[in-house]
Design an enzyme around this catalytic site. Structure first.
Site, PDB file in Angstrom:
ATOM      1  CB  THR A  96      -0.919  -0.018   1.231  1.00  0.00           C
ATOM      2  OG1 THR A  96      -1.708  -1.207   1.179  1.00  0.00           O
ATOM      3  CG2 THR A  96      -1.831   1.196   1.241  1.00  0.00           C
ATOM      4  CE  LYS A 100      -5.026  -2.250   1.815  1.00  0.00           C
ATOM      5  NZ  LYS A 100      -3.658  -2.783   1.797  1.00  0.00           N
ATOM      6  CE  LYS A 156       1.851   1.427   4.603  1.00  0.00           C
ATOM      7  NZ  LYS A 156       2.057   0.406   3.566  1.00  0.00           N
TER       8      LYS A 156
END
Lengths: 298, 298
Positions: free
Chosen positions: B106, B181, B249
């Site tokens: 990602t 995502k 993150k």
């Protein structure tokens, strides 16, 4: 007492107060199961389809409950529930020994405890039995019913509960059904706000939101909100399964009960702020998926 | 070019960088499917089980990718991904025409676009293919893979993608997989924080949390977080399927990408603040369900 012992286990005299989206479906199931239902609701027009199905009309909660084996309610706001049970024409003033109360609405746990105490003091009993599953669950009798009350009271309520729901769990003493419902509503609010924030991002990021649902609907991001409510958002369908004003009420109950317990619920605070803003924007009678409009119309 | 055309459609030479929880399962599936895998990871010990299964070791991302038909990565933080592709010993400096890059990690959508541009400039191509489904999905090859890239690049990546996932959706041009995502992670964060806040309330309200799950797990409050992660919380199991640092993150990527789009995501802001507090409390390497500890240990 004859008026509180059913003629047969299959047929109960039921008093019912409230005919909203969920309540109307629920009364329909009881009528089809062969129970007799005496119905009161503030707006008689809402009762008409059920009267046509065989329910009889009552002018007040007291009248609906007279002679009933079981008195059920599913009304909206705390002030209304208070009036239904404790008002001058309410259920409690004329409650008879042996009668059983079942509140299907979402009320403060402290109210459920107070209602149970008042019922027991009159030789009657009470069960808090808030439900989850939305309009679909009420229509298909697949509701999850979260039950609080004494073992004896819950056992007596089962013939009614099992006609209306699929997942019926006795969570503990009076108020425990309501506290379980708070848990449910925290989840519903978080999942639904998340769904709307995520779909809004998808839309502004230039993605095809329908195709995005194909990716995120079946994995670690899956939820009932994504599977059932997100497609409604994409169709621009903000009609209520469950209305915003009721979620605001439930989240206020959650916050207030948590405060009594000395707990902080920051996600509840955010969800409540967003849904209150949605009411302020004039969307209080829309479905909970309407919180998407706060993002879209910013 | 011979080194970029597979000997047979069934057997590909694959370069792979990264062997975390997810990556290790994924490489295992590729080896079992008959592909050859040349593997580099920062900590060689993590690669040993895969080397025992037949993968060969590479000392750098550049070495892993030399001669590969497809170069795949699944590494953690943006700085690491940057190094894997653009570092001195990275993939890009020695990328050959016809090679295909697949980033399963990602990363920021802007990184995916930059990587695709750099690959195309060298006659190669690139696909962003972040995944969802957690440790279970990686183990069972039931991942949802969100794909961004040109039609041609995505078609070439399919033999690899279909070995690793069940739901594979091409979302649009380079970066679209990453943006999908982000949608997924907004949902995951909201559902998981909601689950932990709700379970904490249940516990403090004197309910039996396991019995509460029986009530709320199958209705309008249902989610993957409730079904898969909540039982772990109740067992006191905070081991990672997906680690907190990576969700932090991802939520930072979400916030940053939203900012580029001029959008506010208040729920993302709250989730990020909670998960950052969890890292500060020393729980950054736990699973995302560990956010429960912020409530429990307050």
């Amino acid at each position: 007492m004859s008026q509180t012992s059913p003629a047969s286990p299959e047929s109960l005299r039921i008093g019912w107060i409230g005919a909203g989206i969920m309540g109307s479906s629920m009364v329909g199931h009881l009528l089809r199961a062969g129970h007799s239902v005496r119905l009161h609701t503030r707006t008689r027009a809402k009762a008409e389809p059920l009267l046509a199905m065989g329910a009889t009309w009552a002018d007040s909660p007291a009248e609906a409950s007279a002679g009933a084996h079981v008195v059920c309610s599913n009304v909206g706001l705390p002030a209304e529930v208070e009036e239904v049970y404790f008002g001058a024409n309410g259920v409690l003033p004329r409650l008879q020994p042996g009668q059983l109360l079942v509140d299907f609405g979402t009320s403060p746990p402290s109210f459920a405890r107070r209602l149970a105490d008042a019922a027991v003091a009159k030789g009657a009993d009470s069960v808090d039995a808030p439900v989850s599953g939305g309009d679909i669950g009420a229509r298909n009798a697949t509701l999850s019913i979260m039950v609080g009350g004494s073992d004896a009271a819950v056992a007596r309520a089962m013939p009614v509960l099992s006609t209306l729901g699929k997942t019926i769990v006795h969570q503990g003493p009076a108020g425990s059904g309501q506290r379980t419902k708070i848990v449910n509503q925290i989840l519903v609010a978080a999942n639904t706000l998340g769904m709307c924030e995520a779909l809004h991002f998808a839309s502004r990021a230039g993605l095809d939101p329908q195709r995005v649902l194909d990716s995120v609907g079946g994995g670690a991001a899956a939820s009932w909100s994504i599977q059932v409510l997100a497609p409604r958002v994409l169709k621009g369908d903000f009609d209520p399964g469950f209305i915003v004003e009721h979620l605001v009420k439930d989240l206020r109950i959650a916050r207030s009960d948590a405060k009594e317990l000395g707990e902080l619920l920051p996600l509840v605070d955010l969800c409540l702020a967003r849904y209150e803003a949605l009411v302020d924007a004039g969307h209080g009678r829309k479905g909970t998926q309407g919180v998407y409009l706060l993002y879209r119309d910013r």
